[in-house]
Design a protein around this motif. Structure first.
Motif, PDB file in Angstrom:
ATOM      1  N   MET A   1      47.966 120.663  20.026  1.00  0.00           N
ATOM      2  CA  MET A   1      47.250 121.895  19.806  1.00  0.00           C
ATOM      3  C   MET A   1      45.915 121.553  19.178  1.00  0.00           C
ATOM      4  O   MET A   1      45.867 120.825  18.185  1.00  0.00           O
ATOM      5  N   ALA A   2      44.855 122.082  19.764  1.00  0.00           N
ATOM      6  CA  ALA A   2      43.520 121.886  19.211  1.00  0.00           C
ATOM      7  C   ALA A   2      43.110 123.152  18.464  1.00  0.00           C
ATOM      8  O   ALA A   2      43.350 124.263  18.942  1.00  0.00           O
ATOM      9  N   ILE A   3      42.521 122.977  17.318  1.00  0.00           N
ATOM     10  CA  ILE A   3      42.015 124.090  16.519  1.00  0.00           C
ATOM     11  C   ILE A   3      40.502 123.942  16.459  1.00  0.00           C
ATOM     12  O   ILE A   3      39.987 122.975  15.903  1.00  0.00           O
ATOM     13  N   LEU A   4      39.799 124.904  17.064  1.00  0.00           N
ATOM     14  CA  LEU A   4      38.337 124.912  17.053  1.00  0.00           C
ATOM     15  C   LEU A   4      37.864 125.772  15.896  1.00  0.00           C
ATOM     16  O   LEU A   4      38.088 126.972  15.880  1.00  0.00           O
ATOM     17  N   GLY A   5      37.236 125.137  14.918  1.00  0.00           N
ATOM     18  CA  GLY A   5      36.734 125.847  13.751  1.00  0.00           C
ATOM     19  C   GLY A   5      37.671 125.636  12.573  1.00  0.00           C
ATOM     20  O   GLY A   5      38.843 125.992  12.633  1.00  0.00           O
ATOM     21  N   ILE A   6      37.160 125.027  11.523  1.00  0.00           N
ATOM     22  CA  ILE A   6      37.988 124.750  10.353  1.00  0.00           C
ATOM     23  C   ILE A   6      37.414 125.523   9.175  1.00  0.00           C
ATOM     24  O   ILE A   6      36.801 124.970   8.275  1.00  0.00           O
ATOM     25  N   GLY A   7      37.599 126.824   9.258  1.00  0.00           N
ATOM     26  CA  GLY A   7      37.150 127.720   8.202  1.00  0.00           C
ATOM     27  C   GLY A   7      38.329 128.525   7.697  1.00  0.00           C
ATOM     28  O   GLY A   7      39.447 128.015   7.594  1.00  0.00           O
ATOM     29  N   GLY A   8      38.092 129.803   7.432  1.00  0.00           N
ATOM     30  CA  GLY A   8      39.126 130.673   6.879  1.00  0.00           C
ATOM     31  C   GLY A   8      40.386 130.746   7.718  1.00  0.00           C
ATOM     32  O   GLY A   8      41.499 130.601   7.202  1.00  0.00           O
ATOM     33  N   LEU A   9      40.254 130.972   9.021  1.00  0.00           N
ATOM     34  CA  LEU A   9      41.421 131.004   9.912  1.00  0.00           C
ATOM     35  C   LEU A   9      41.857 129.599  10.314  1.00  0.00           C
ATOM     36  O   LEU A   9      43.048 129.288  10.345  1.00  0.00           O
ATOM     37  N   GLY A  10      40.889 128.766  10.633  1.00  0.00           N
ATOM     38  CA  GLY A  10      41.189 127.437  11.136  1.00  0.00           C
ATOM     39  C   GLY A  10      41.964 126.577  10.157  1.00  0.00           C
ATOM     40  O   GLY A  10      42.855 125.827  10.555  1.00  0.00           O
ATOM     41  N   HIS A  11      41.649 126.689   8.873  1.00  0.00           N
ATOM     42  CA  HIS A  11      42.367 125.850   7.904  1.00  0.00           C
ATOM     43  C   HIS A  11      43.834 126.255   7.800  1.00  0.00           C
ATOM     44  O   HIS A  11      44.696 125.416   7.537  1.00  0.00           O
ATOM     45  N   MET A  12      44.134 127.516   8.075  1.00  0.00           N
ATOM     46  CA  MET A  12      45.529 127.958   8.119  1.00  0.00           C
ATOM     47  C   MET A  12      46.179 127.550   9.439  1.00  0.00           C
ATOM     48  O   MET A  12      47.337 127.134   9.477  1.00  0.00           O
ATOM     49  N   GLY A  62      44.992 115.964  26.852  1.00  0.00           N
ATOM     50  CA  GLY A  62      44.764 117.394  27.088  1.00  0.00           C
ATOM     51  C   GLY A  62      45.495 118.219  26.046  1.00  0.00           C
ATOM     52  O   GLY A  62      46.406 117.742  25.377  1.00  0.00           O
ATOM     53  N   ALA A  63      45.096 119.462  25.925  1.00  0.00           N
ATOM     54  CA  ALA A  63      45.690 120.348  24.924  1.00  0.00           C
ATOM     55  C   ALA A  63      46.576 121.380  25.606  1.00  0.00           C
ATOM     56  O   ALA A  63      46.182 121.977  26.607  1.00  0.00           O
ATOM     57  N   ASP A  64      47.761 121.567  25.074  1.00  0.00           N
ATOM     58  CA  ASP A  64      48.624 122.637  25.563  1.00  0.00           C
ATOM     59  C   ASP A  64      48.088 123.988  25.101  1.00  0.00           C
ATOM     60  O   ASP A  64      48.205 124.984  25.815  1.00  0.00           O
ATOM     61  N   PHE A  65      47.527 123.989  23.902  1.00  0.00           N
ATOM     62  CA  PHE A  65      46.932 125.199  23.340  1.00  0.00           C
ATOM     63  C   PHE A  65      45.625 124.834  22.659  1.00  0.00           C
ATOM     64  O   PHE A  65      45.529 123.789  22.020  1.00  0.00           O
ATOM     65  N   ILE A  66      44.657 125.725  22.779  1.00  0.00           N
ATOM     66  CA  ILE A  66      43.429 125.632  21.998  1.00  0.00           C
ATOM     67  C   ILE A  66      43.301 126.956  21.269  1.00  0.00           C
ATOM     68  O   ILE A  66      43.232 128.016  21.897  1.00  0.00           O
ATOM     69  N   VAL A  67      43.311 126.909  19.951  1.00  0.00           N
ATOM     70  CA  VAL A  67      43.133 128.099  19.137  1.00  0.00           C
ATOM     71  C   VAL A  67      41.683 128.089  18.674  1.00  0.00           C
ATOM     72  O   VAL A  67      41.271 127.199  17.924  1.00  0.00           O
ATOM     73  N   ALA A  68      40.915 129.040  19.166  1.00  0.00           N
ATOM     74  CA  ALA A  68      39.482 129.099  18.861  1.00  0.00           C
ATOM     75  C   ALA A  68      39.248 130.119  17.752  1.00  0.00           C
ATOM     76  O   ALA A  68      39.277 131.324  17.986  1.00  0.00           O
ATOM     77  N   THR A  69      39.015 129.612  16.540  1.00  0.00           N
ATOM     78  CA  THR A  69      38.751 130.497  15.405  1.00  0.00           C
ATOM     79  C   THR A  69      37.253 130.669  15.175  1.00  0.00           C
ATOM     80  O   THR A  69      36.845 131.552  14.449  1.00  0.00           O
ATOM     81  N   ALA A  70      36.461 129.798  15.784  1.00  0.00           N
ATOM     82  CA  ALA A  70      35.003 129.852  15.630  1.00  0.00           C
ATOM     83  C   ALA A  70      34.397 130.644  16.789  1.00  0.00           C
ATOM     84  O   ALA A  70      34.846 130.523  17.924  1.00  0.00           O
TER      85      ALA A  70
END
Length: 172
Positions: A1-12, A62-70
């Protein structure tokens, strides 16, 4: 899982994904967030200013999921080809620019794109229970209620790390 954006949502999101057993890739602009991304549970970190994010994600399988918080429509558009077959992009952050995605990128590998804005009270309760059970806790900055305008300005400027909690004066 890729997390785009490491801020308020991304850090969680990094903590949740790690606690759920995913191999986690944190993606942000600049090397400054790498240490915190890894501390929160990211197995890999991609600096979108220095690396080709799509190629790096592909090299990781490759990523199964990309969670874009940014709210970065350009980067999100570039990441779709890095999704594994039947992978899914989940948009949590909104932006002002349209995304540019070729339909074939979704159709050919049965990829999907969805968004989520708000959760129900029941979903929020489940998230709080998960946070408590697995100790996936937010990083907070405490500020006195009297500095609420300063706190809001820090949020608008992207300087909050990572959530601001206003405290009330208990002395009166």
């Amino acid at each position: 899982m890729a997390i785009l954006g490491i801020g308020g949502l991304g850090h969680m999101a990094i903590q949740y994904a790690r606690k759920m057993g995913f191999e986690v890739v944190g993606i942000a602009r600049g090397h400054e967030k790498e240490a915190i991304a890894r501390e929160l549970g990211s197995h890999h970190y991609i600096d979108s200013h220095r690396e080709d994010v799509t190629e790096r994600l592909k090299s990781l399988g490759g990523a199964d999921f990309i969670v874009a918080t940014a709210p970065d429509s350009e980067t999100i558009s570039l990441l779709v080809p890095a999704l594994a077959p039947q992978g899914k992009v989940i948009l949590l952050g909104t932006g002002r620019k349209p995304m540019q995605i070729m339909p074939g990128m979704l159709i050919g590998a049965e990829r999907s794109l969805s968004g989520s804005f708000i959760s129900t009270p029941a979903e929020t309760e489940r998230a709080l229970h998960f946070s408590h059970l697995f100790q996936a806790l937010p990083i907070t900055e405490l500020m006195p209620f009297e500095q609420a305008n300063d706190a809001l300005n820090r949020l608008k400027a992207g300087k909050a790390r990572y959530r601001i909690v206003l405290t009330m004066n208990q002395g009166n």
